[in-house]
Enzyme design. Structure first.
Site, PDB file in Angstrom:
ATOM      1  CG  HIS A 192      -8.162  27.216  25.537  1.00  0.00           C
ATOM      2  ND1 HIS A 192      -7.715  27.749  24.346  1.00  0.00           N
ATOM      3  CD2 HIS A 192      -8.078  25.870  25.411  1.00  0.00           C
ATOM      4  CE1 HIS A 192      -7.365  26.747  23.539  1.00  0.00           C
ATOM      5  NE2 HIS A 192      -7.563  25.608  24.157  1.00  0.00           N
ATOM      6  CG  ASP A 209      -2.688  22.873  22.929  1.00  0.00           C
ATOM      7  OD1 ASP A 209      -2.686  22.056  23.868  1.00  0.00           O
ATOM      8  OD2 ASP A 209      -3.658  23.015  22.151  1.00  0.00           O
ATOM      9  CG  HIS A 236      -6.948  23.380  20.552  1.00  0.00           C
ATOM     10  ND1 HIS A 236      -6.512  22.209  21.143  1.00  0.00           N
ATOM     11  CD2 HIS A 236      -8.017  23.054  19.779  1.00  0.00           C
ATOM     12  CE1 HIS A 236      -7.312  21.212  20.758  1.00  0.00           C
ATOM     13  NE2 HIS A 236      -8.219  21.691  19.924  1.00  0.00           N
ATOM     14  CG  ASP A 273      -3.593  19.405  21.585  1.00  0.00           C
ATOM     15  OD1 ASP A 273      -2.504  19.965  21.344  1.00  0.00           O
ATOM     16  OD2 ASP A 273      -4.536  19.983  22.156  1.00  0.00           O
TER      17      ASP A 273
HETATM   18 ZN   LIG Z   1      -5.142  21.825  22.708  1.00  0.00          ZN
END
Ligand SMILES: [Zn+2]
Length: 352
Positions: free
Chosen positions: A128, A170, A172, A258
């Site tokens: 991120h 991931d 996200h 995740d």
């Molecule tokens: Zn994540």
């Protein structure tokens, strides 16, 4: 035969530690080690204490992040412990571990051998962290400080590789890495993530495919809540087809676990089967592969990672209880096919 090395950064077991309840904590690494032990995979593990030269790391950091952001993080060191944003804490040892992790990722890119696949078990995560911090106007840094995947890409570049691909699994969106390479055609960024319409970091829509020379070199595959293994592995196939067509000289995997069912922070319903499948697909890739740990907070680490490693080692395993969800698969696959066709059409046009 896959030559796999699992490199665990010893300091990630104690440094960058939250002083309040937070999912991104040193215990995560213990969960991973427990899972590896339970599955008899300890032969592949190397516990390292990576030391770094600060000046040298800053030099590489400046090629990934802007100076203001690096200076801001250095200031955080003086103010630690503090919270950078509502998601991201910064303890007295966060700077050291973030530097160490970034440098280890870069050096692995420089030194990995042709036939090797290296899984870097590192913290804090990085995908991120954008060029100047929060990427594509995201609300927070999402537990990240420096971008480790980007560091690995630079390592590959500095040894003369022209084309590198990043695959982000991931749950996200890896907005940081995508932003850093958004204008590049020599770094293909493929990201499979939860539909960002109502999910952090609210970036990474299918229509976002890169700009300028980088147009057609960012692919965002999105999946609905409660997506199961059925459509997920088919999207993984699309991603690997893109990688094969692109023909990179090296691959970096931003590996978050995740998306595993009940891992804690998300709402996908992936079982061990999906992670085994990704590992198995990676085992067929014949360029150097660096896997950097991103998210994964409980079951994804304990159960998802061993399945992933078994796949990576091409160990025959039956993960019988796959999770299917007919409600999500037709939408997921419709979008995936569209993205695949858009990107490959652009590539064909460029070659005509
Ligand atoms: Zn994540």
């Amino acid at each position: 035969m896959v030559k796999l090395r699992i490199i665990i950064e010893a300091n990630s077991l104690r440094k960058h530690s939250p002083w309040f309840e937070h999912p991104e904590k040193p215990e995560r690494i213990k969960y991973i080690i427990d899972g590896i032990k339970k599955n008899g995979l300890t032969d592949y593990v190397e516990l390292v204490n990576h030391s770094y030269n600060e000046k040298e790391v800053l030099h590489v950091l400046e090629r990934v992040h802007c100076r203001n952001y690096i200076e801001y993080i250095m200031k955080c060191r003086n103010n630690a412990p503090c919270e950078i944003d509502p998601d991201t804490y910064f303890s007295e040892t966060s700077y050291e571990l973030a530097m160490e992790t970034f440098d280890l990722s870069y050096k692995t890119g420089l030194s990995i051998r042709e036939q090797e696949k290296i899984f870097l078990v590192i913290r804090p995560p990085g995908h991120h962290a954008g060029r100047c911090g929060k990427a594509f106007n995201a609300s927070t840094l999402g537990f990240c400080i420096f971008n480790n995947a980007a560091a690995a890409v630079l390592g590959f570049k500095d040894r003369g590789f022209n084309r590198v691909a990043i695959l982000d699994i991931d749950v996200h969106h890896g907005n940081g890495a995508q932003e850093i390479f958004y204008k590049n055609k020599d770094v293909l960024h493929i990201d499979i993530h939860r539909n960002p319409h109502d999910f952090y970091p609210f970036t990474g829509f299918p229509e976002d495919i890169g700009i300028g020379k980088g147009r057609g070199y960012s692919a965002n595959f999105i999946v609905l809540p409660h997506t199961g293994d059925d459509s997920y592995v088919q999207i993984v196939d699309y991603a690997f087809k893109l990688i094969q067509l692109y023909g990179p000289e090296a691959l970096v995997v931003s590996a978050g676990f995740d998306g595993y069912k009940n891992d804690g922070l998300a709402d996908l319903d992936l079982s061990q089967y999906s992670y085994y499948y990704i590992g198995w697909k990676l085992s067929k890739i014949d360029v150097p592969v660096i896997i950097v740990l991103e998210g994964g907070y409980s079951l994804g680490l304990i159960e998802g990672i061993p399945a992933f490693l078994n796949g990576l080692l091409s160990i025959e395993k039956q993960y019988g209880k796959t999770i299917t969800n007919n409600k999500t698969s037709s939408y997921n696959l419709m979008i995936a096919e569209k993205i695949f066709n858009t990107i490959t059409k652009l590539w064909r046009q460029r070659h005509e």
